[in-house]
Design a protein around this motif. Structure first.
Motif: not given
Length: 382
Positions: A166-191
């Motif tokens: 959740l923190l990685v997704i929140g960081y990506a979203w708050a940093g302006g990465a956009g919903p898709l990239r935030a989701a990709v960042a979360g998926a990368a973290f979990y993977t």
């Protein structure tokens, strides 16, 4: 009286506050040495808390025990270091945020690793849980199902990983990465977390170079608990994660210091490196051929033995590079005449850069040798 704010305004205000906090962390001036010390302190504190609160409740500062000094001071540290670097690279690639910013935010959030032992102690009434590597990637599909028990993963770990996600997704979203990239960042973290949790088992299942004397054993026992060139199970795990760490560090340094990394790559002295590494490989193979018949089994009998031979070869190569860097520093004056294209002469690298690079080479060489056997370690140290 001020009018009630809309949900959109509240969301925008929350995001603005979150962005402000993140930017403050990203701007924090912290040098590499300080960052490494903070990271190591956090990891060792986690290990101490885990040793005190989780099963089998052994702190680990002894040589031979279920939780040994090798495990606490070597294996666990290399696991977390490799995980940290790979996570930073993955999140940076997914979000396209600068790697320095991601490193600072990830370091600030690394305090999260202290939570699982404390949570587990609370959940279990002080009994704690036994934490191990997961046996396969299929466990990942069940991770988010609270009704599914995962014997290898404690409740505290599940909360830790979920919070990190959740923190990685929140960081990506708050940093302006956009919903898709935030989701990709979360998926990368979990993977990445899932792969690290299963890596020893996946490695043990490599279906080649397994001696006949290991047939019938489960893969983990055959590879990690049945002797070989590397004797201790923790050393074998450490060696595996050390290779991951060295590869990831190479990528990280290239992203952090592109011109300097390019200058280093152009002056690696490949022929002389291959000469010394080749001698090490020849010696390892000769030793295996001479000793194998007396052991009643192949000297190189499992994938970890192959990794050990590769570690010896790479250790010698890194030791040579270390010596070459110190030599370049000592010969700087004469190289201005005899070798004007060398990085120190062209100032692509400064003497301080070369010294730090030599220390990195030395650390890599010694860690590789140490996690193989004592004799290679003493030879490289000498």
């Amino acid at each position: 009286m001020a009018p009630d704010r809309t949900d959109g305004e509240r969301t925008a205000d929350f995001r603005a506050r979150l962005v402000s906090g993140i930017r403050a962390v990203e701007r924090t001036e912290i040098g590499p040495a300080t960052g490494v010390l903070v990271f190591l302190a956090t990891v060792h504190l986690r290990n101490l808390i885990e040793g005190a609160l989780e099963r089998p409740r052994l702190i680990g500062f002894v040589r031979d025990a279920p939780v040994s000094a090798l495990m606490v001071l070597d294996h666990f540290v290399l696991f977390y270091a490799a995980l940290f670097v790979v996570l930073a690279l993955s999140v940076s690639a997914a979000t396209r945020f600068p790697i320095r910013s991601v490193l600072r935010v990830l370091l600030a959030g690394w305090v999260l690793v202290l939570a699982p032992p404390l949570l587990d102690a609370a959940f279990s009434g002080g009994a704690g849980f036994r934490i191990t590597y997961i046996p396969d990637l299929a466990r990942g599909a069940a991770f988010f199902d609270p009704t599914r028990a995962l014997p290898e993963v404690s409740p505290g770990q599940r909360l830790e990983i979920a919070a990190g996600l959740l923190l990685v997704i929140g960081y990506a979203w708050a940093g302006g990465a956009g919903p898709l990239r935030a989701a990709v960042a979360g998926a990368a973290f979990y993977t990445v977390v899932l792969l690290f949790g299963a890596l020893p088992v996946l490695f043990a299942r490599i279906p080649f170079l397994r001696g006949a004397h290991l047939e019938g054993l489960d893969p983990v026992t055959a590879v990690f608990r049945s002797g070989g060139i590397v004797q201790h199970e923790s050393q074998k795990h450490a060696l595996l994660f050390l290779f991951v760490l060295l590869a990831a560090l190479g990528v990280l340094l290239a992203k952090l210091y592109p011109p300097k990394a390019a200058a280093v790559a152009r002056h690696l002295r490949p022929l002389r490196t291959m000469h010394y590494a080749g001698l090490a490989l020849f010696g390892a193979l000769l030793g295996a051929a001479m000793v194998g018949p007396h052991l009643g089994a192949p000297a190189v009998a499992s994938p970890i033995d192959v990794l050990a031979v590769a570690a010896i070869v790479l250790s010698v190569a890194l030791a040579f590079q270390c010596a070459a860097e110190w030599n370049d520093i000592a010969d700087l004056r004469s190289d201005r005449v005899n070798a004007p294209d060398r990085p120190l002469v062209t100032r692509a690298l400064l003497p301080g850069d070369a010294s730090r690079l030599a220390l990195l080479y030395a650390a890599g060489a010694l860690l590789l040798a140490l996690n193989t056997a004592h004799v290679p370690f003493l030879l490289v140290l000498g």
